[in-house]
Design a protein around this motif. Sequence first.
Motif, mmCIF file in Angstrom:
data_model
loop_
_atom_site.group_PDB
_atom_site.id
_atom_site.type_symbol
_atom_site.label_atom_id
_atom_site.label_comp_id
_atom_site.label_asym_id
_atom_site.label_seq_id
_atom_site.Cartn_x
_atom_site.Cartn_y
_atom_site.Cartn_z
ATOM 1 N N UNK A 92 0.706 7.679 4.561
ATOM 2 C CA UNK A 92 1.369 6.547 4.008
ATOM 3 C C UNK A 92 1.004 4.984 4.942
ATOM 4 N N UNK A 93 -0.483 5.135 5.398
ATOM 5 C CA UNK A 93 -0.492 3.648 6.352
ATOM 6 C C UNK A 93 -1.291 3.193 5.087
ATOM 7 N N UNK A 94 -2.066 3.948 4.908
ATOM 8 C CA UNK A 94 -2.873 3.923 3.548
ATOM 9 C C UNK A 94 -2.707 2.912 2.746
ATOM 10 N N UNK A 95 -1.398 2.962 2.262
ATOM 11 C CA UNK A 95 -0.802 3.068 1.038
ATOM 12 C C UNK A 95 -0.451 1.629 1.688
ATOM 13 N N UNK A 96 0.110 1.213 3.146
ATOM 14 C CA UNK A 96 0.800 0.089 3.337
ATOM 15 C C UNK A 96 0.346 -0.797 3.736
ATOM 16 N N UNK A 97 -1.485 -0.844 3.814
ATOM 17 C CA UNK A 97 -2.851 -1.410 4.224
ATOM 18 C C UNK A 97 -2.968 -2.345 2.564
ATOM 19 N N UNK A 98 -2.734 -0.927 1.780
ATOM 20 C CA UNK A 98 -2.819 -1.533 0.430
ATOM 21 C C UNK A 98 -1.897 -2.772 -0.024
ATOM 22 N N UNK A 99 -0.739 -2.956 0.454
ATOM 23 C CA UNK A 99 0.152 -3.440 0.105
ATOM 24 C C UNK A 99 0.536 -4.719 0.996
#
Length: 330
Positions: A186-193
């Motif tokens: 989930x944090x990977x997606x947030x980082x890219x978002x």
Amino acid sequence: MSENAKISGFIGKKILRLISLLLIVSFVSFMLIQYSPIDPVRAYLGEMAVSAEHKAKLEEYWGVNTPPEEKFLNWAGDILKGDFGVSLIYRMPVTDVIKERFAASLALMASSWMISGVLGFILGIASGMHKGTLFDRAIKTYCYILTATPTFWLALVFLMIFSVQLGWFPIGLSVPIGVTAENVTFFDRIEHLILPALTLSLLGVAQIAMFTREKLTEVMSSDYVLFAKARGEKGLDLVLRHGVRNVALPAITLQFLSFSELFGGAVLVEQVFSYPGIGRATVAAGLMSDVPLLLGIVLVSAVFVFTGNLIADIIYEFIDPRIKQQETTI
């Protein structure tokens, strides 16, 4: 007229308006695609050399030689049956492509919509409270600059500064490269978002901030606020009690009306950041003349924008009739 009859009439008008909107938008979009100078077969093949037989099969697959009117009627008939067709470039049902891409775009648009609304409202309140000061002029200058800034240019600047030079954020995409789907956190997606969302949200701040400032200025100069000042109310308590309560709902209404700008900005931001959302799919479908996918996206985006306008109209008509009364008296 009773309240139920008023609501029923309101809903009926909106449904008819949506149907007519979808018909007009789909027909105009279809004809624009058909008379586009882009050759779908050549765009699909690029520099690849193929035999005349193979090219003829691709032209048949794309329906190049089918009359536009016939193609539109065939497509419209399939839509009425719930069949949006198969994407010519992704080789999968259009509904599957839209579901996958729109889910990614929804996260981007929702986060930027919230950020722009909250930040714009706070800046507008702060500017209205300090009208005429250096702080107020600074916020107005900031908003004017944002209003005149192209979306793609701001996205490119942010990408070069925060991703390339400083390395604070990933360079594009929505997930890390080379990581399987089950290992993406989930944090990977947030980082890219974060960076695309911030870029998109900053462009929506100016409109809501300037609107809130003007509304707050009007409220603070009204008779009942002057009466409240005479009773001894002042400062932040006065603004929160009488100002914020009266400008919040009109600001929310304006925020819902910005769905079209939000979607248009998302198309450009996704393209710059290589974010795999509905915006990139729209550009790819347009460049490759993928008619089923492009028309499916057009219909979905029209419903998306219409939904924002519908919510704003509901607030306008039923939740806060003062907005309508104010415009009538102007």
